[in-house]
Write a protein that holds these residues in place. Structure first.
Motif, mmCIF file in Angstrom:
data_model
loop_
_atom_site.group_PDB
_atom_site.id
_atom_site.type_symbol
_atom_site.label_atom_id
_atom_site.label_comp_id
_atom_site.label_asym_id
_atom_site.label_seq_id
_atom_site.Cartn_x
_atom_site.Cartn_y
_atom_site.Cartn_z
ATOM 1 N N LEU A 364 0.845 -1.083 -0.005
ATOM 2 C CA LEU A 364 0.052 0.118 0.110
ATOM 3 C C LEU A 364 0.896 1.372 0.043
ATOM 4 C CD1 LEU A 364 -2.471 -0.866 2.659
ATOM 5 C CD2 LEU A 364 -2.935 -1.233 0.141
ATOM 6 N N SER A 365 0.082 2.358 -0.494
ATOM 7 C CA SER A 365 0.925 3.590 -0.495
ATOM 8 C C SER A 365 0.556 4.426 0.920
ATOM 9 C CB SER A 365 0.297 4.581 -1.453
ATOM 10 O OG SER A 365 -1.125 4.935 -1.311
ATOM 11 N N GLU A 366 1.025 5.212 1.306
ATOM 12 C CA GLU A 366 0.558 6.003 2.716
ATOM 13 C C GLU A 366 -0.832 6.506 2.628
ATOM 14 O OE1 GLU A 366 3.025 8.160 5.800
ATOM 15 O OE2 GLU A 366 2.663 9.560 4.402
ATOM 16 N N PRO A 367 -1.223 7.161 1.446
ATOM 17 C CA PRO A 367 -2.774 7.624 1.645
ATOM 18 C C PRO A 367 -3.590 6.302 1.706
ATOM 19 C CG PRO A 367 -1.366 8.709 0.006
ATOM 20 C CD PRO A 367 -0.682 7.529 0.331
ATOM 21 N N GLN A 368 -3.298 5.165 1.063
ATOM 22 C CA GLN A 368 -4.246 3.986 1.012
ATOM 23 C C GLN A 368 -4.135 3.264 2.474
ATOM 24 O OE1 GLN A 368 -2.093 1.788 -1.911
ATOM 25 N NE2 GLN A 368 -3.892 1.846 -3.314
ATOM 26 N N ALA A 369 -3.151 3.427 3.149
ATOM 27 C CA ALA A 369 -2.882 2.685 4.471
ATOM 28 C C ALA A 369 -3.826 3.901 5.492
ATOM 29 C CB ALA A 369 -1.518 2.700 4.911
ATOM 30 N N ARG A 370 -3.619 5.086 5.256
ATOM 31 C CA ARG A 370 -4.393 6.090 6.120
ATOM 32 C C ARG A 370 -5.767 5.780 5.948
ATOM 33 N NH1 ARG A 370 -2.484 10.562 4.066
ATOM 34 N NH2 ARG A 370 -0.446 10.745 5.040
ATOM 35 N N HIS A 372 -7.405 3.085 5.455
ATOM 36 C CA HIS A 372 -8.062 2.133 5.935
ATOM 37 C C HIS A 372 -7.850 2.279 7.562
ATOM 38 C CE1 HIS A 372 -9.476 0.042 2.472
ATOM 39 N NE2 HIS A 372 -8.373 0.163 1.983
ATOM 40 N N GLY A 373 -6.977 3.371 8.216
ATOM 41 C CA GLY A 373 -6.809 3.598 9.458
ATOM 42 C C GLY A 373 -6.002 2.527 9.908
ATOM 43 N N LEU A 374 -5.011 1.749 9.244
ATOM 44 C CA LEU A 374 -3.998 0.890 9.617
ATOM 45 C C LEU A 374 -2.817 1.500 10.717
ATOM 46 C CD1 LEU A 374 -3.919 -1.069 6.169
ATOM 47 C CD2 LEU A 374 -4.886 -1.857 8.369
ATOM 48 N N PRO A 375 -2.690 0.598 11.587
ATOM 49 C CA PRO A 375 -1.742 1.393 12.533
ATOM 50 C C PRO A 375 -0.300 1.097 11.753
ATOM 51 C CG PRO A 375 -2.255 -0.897 13.249
ATOM 52 C CD PRO A 375 -3.296 -0.776 12.132
ATOM 53 N N GLN A 376 0.666 1.926 12.430
ATOM 54 C CA GLN A 376 1.977 1.865 11.958
ATOM 55 C C GLN A 376 2.795 0.574 11.865
ATOM 56 O OE1 GLN A 376 3.103 4.787 10.263
ATOM 57 N NE2 GLN A 376 4.730 3.855 9.660
ATOM 58 N N ALA A 377 2.335 -0.068 13.226
ATOM 59 C CA ALA A 377 3.061 -1.193 13.729
ATOM 60 C C ALA A 377 2.879 -2.302 12.492
ATOM 61 C CB ALA A 377 2.352 -1.738 14.705
#
Length: 448
Positions: A364-370, A372-377
């Protein structure tokens, strides 16, 4: 809707500017006396769409509307293939595997044949090979092109040699009777295997099997083109073919190399070592020079595009019998350069990289991860594509640049925070999308 569906068959959108370019190029080629295109063969799965495209070609001006005058004005200062590239867009051209051949390379590939009687350009594009051949005095200039737009772009560019030009609109891989010529030359589509529809793969593979050639299903489009060159050796005296290096280096290339050894047609391989002469291509290319007369020695050259010309950096002749079909070939050309470095295996244990089985879900890209609210871990920094790392030294700053530009820079390890609500929701999303049923994914103890 008919226009849209028909254009989609060759990877195009019904853009008014593109239709205007098509119309203007066709009109100018007709006025210059270039023969109308000859209709060739098409795969059975696409025949209906190409019949519709022929009808589109007859009614371009009203479809293009007011864009026609704008395109005429632009063509006073720019070449037609430049406008085509702009109107189609970089991403779409990349998906279609369309990379224009730099003129110095085209000149080198065409000059390989000294007969000057006839040339067939397979996959004409903007027509640079035939333009070079026209300037060199070839008496007959023939090309095959699948895209109906590029057929007329090439006809327009080749107007100075109107009385010598014949362009076939058709699919080279579907043709059982391609034109004979002293020289066959090609920069084929670099389309990847997963972007070739399965029904087309099967039809192309079936045609090649009739000539005793088996192309692995994981092969890119350029492998099918090269195999057809080998299959049609009785239709050319010499051939030059530019392709990605995996044609000779991939684990899937063994059968092709076995056929090359059997036919003894390969005279030389020229490798652009460490240089990517095509915009955004992920690998440096190799030029194959073939001769129907055959031979038992292959000349390997390390070459570079410098200052508007091709320079030879090193040369080495190797007996054909010493080339093993199960080993890479192109590094033979650059062995003296490689010898200056250190083997990676002397420093590290080298293993195959991660295979996700579903990059659109796990990378994923950072916008995609954001989104979905995925945690940094659960987000592991990664280099997802070879073209993101085209330099000798890749630093954290380079990775940060990719991240800020919205590229895919995270590999998911959902097991690092399984109890997080967003992770649980993302797993449920994967289940709804059918990710657990994909072949590589379903073999895991926990699919995610």
């Amino acid at each position: 809707r008919t226009v849209e569906r028909a254009l989609q068959e060759v990877g195009l959108r019904p853009d008014a500017r593109l239709l205007a370019l098509w119309h203007v190029c066709r009109e100018e080629a007709d006025e210059a006396g270039v023969s109308p295109p000859v209709v060739g063969s098409f795969p059975s799965a696409r025949r209906e769409a190409f019949e519709a495209l022929a009808e589109v070609r007859e009614s371009l001006k009203p479809l293009a509307g007011g864009a026609v005058d704008d395109v005429r004005r632009l063509l006073r200062a720019r070449r037609a293939e430049e406008l085509y590239a702009e109107f189609v867009g970089h991403g779409e051209r990349r998906r279609l595997g369309q990379f224009w051949t730099p003129r110095p390379i085209a000149e080198r590939m065409v000059a390989y044949y000294e007969g000057r009687d006839s040339v067939l350009d397979v996959g004409v594009g903007g027509g640079v090979f035939l333009e070079v051949a026209g300037r060199l005095g070839f008496r007959r200039l023939v090309g095959i092109e699948l895209s109906p737009v590029l057929v007329d772009v090439a006809r327009c560019n080749l107007a100075p040699w109107a009385d010598r030009v014949t362009i076939v609109w058709g699919d080279f891989l579907a043709s059982d009777d391609p034109p004979e010529a002293g020289l066959w030359v090609s920069n084929p589509p670099y389309t990847r295997h997963h972007q070739i529809p399965p029904e087309l793969k099967e039809e192309y593979a079936r045609g090649l099997r009739r000539h005793g050639l088996e192309v692995p299903r994981m092969s890119g489009m350029y492998v099918y083109f090269f195999a057809k060159f080998l299959a049609m050796k009785d239709r050319w005296r010499r051939a030059s073919f530019i392709s990605p290096r995996p044609l000779y280096d991939s684990i899937h290339s063994r059968r092709i190399k076995e056929r090359v050894k059997r036919d003894r047609a390969l005279q030389a391989l020229e490798v652009f070592h460490g240089q990517r002469v095509f915009e955004d291509a992920e690998t440096g290319p190799v030029i194959s020079y073939l001769s129907r007369e055959g031979g038992d020695v292959v000349v390997f050259r390390n070459i570079a595009l410098e200052g508007g010309s091709v320079k030879v950096l090193g040369e080495r002749a190797v007996p054909l019998r010493e080339l093993a079909a199960d080993l890479p070939w192109t590094n033979v050309a650059v062995a003296e350069f490689n010898a200056k470095g250190v083997r990676l295996g002397d420093l590290f244990r080298v293993v195959r990289g991660v295979e996700t089985g579903a990059n659109d879900y796990f990378v994923l890209s950072e916008p995609q991860a954001r989104k979905h609210g995925l945690p940094q871990a659960v987000l592991l920094p990664a280099i997802a594509k070879t073209r993101y790392c085209l330099k000798d030294a890749f630093t954290r700053e380079d990775w940060e640049l990719l991240r800020r530009s919205g590229k895919e820079v995270y590999l998911l390890d959902l097991s690092r925070d399984l109890n997080h609500p967003a992770v649980q929701e993302y797993i449920r999303l994967g289940e709804r999308l059918g990710i657990p049923r994909r072949p590589l994914v379903k073999s895991r103890r926990a699919w995610y």
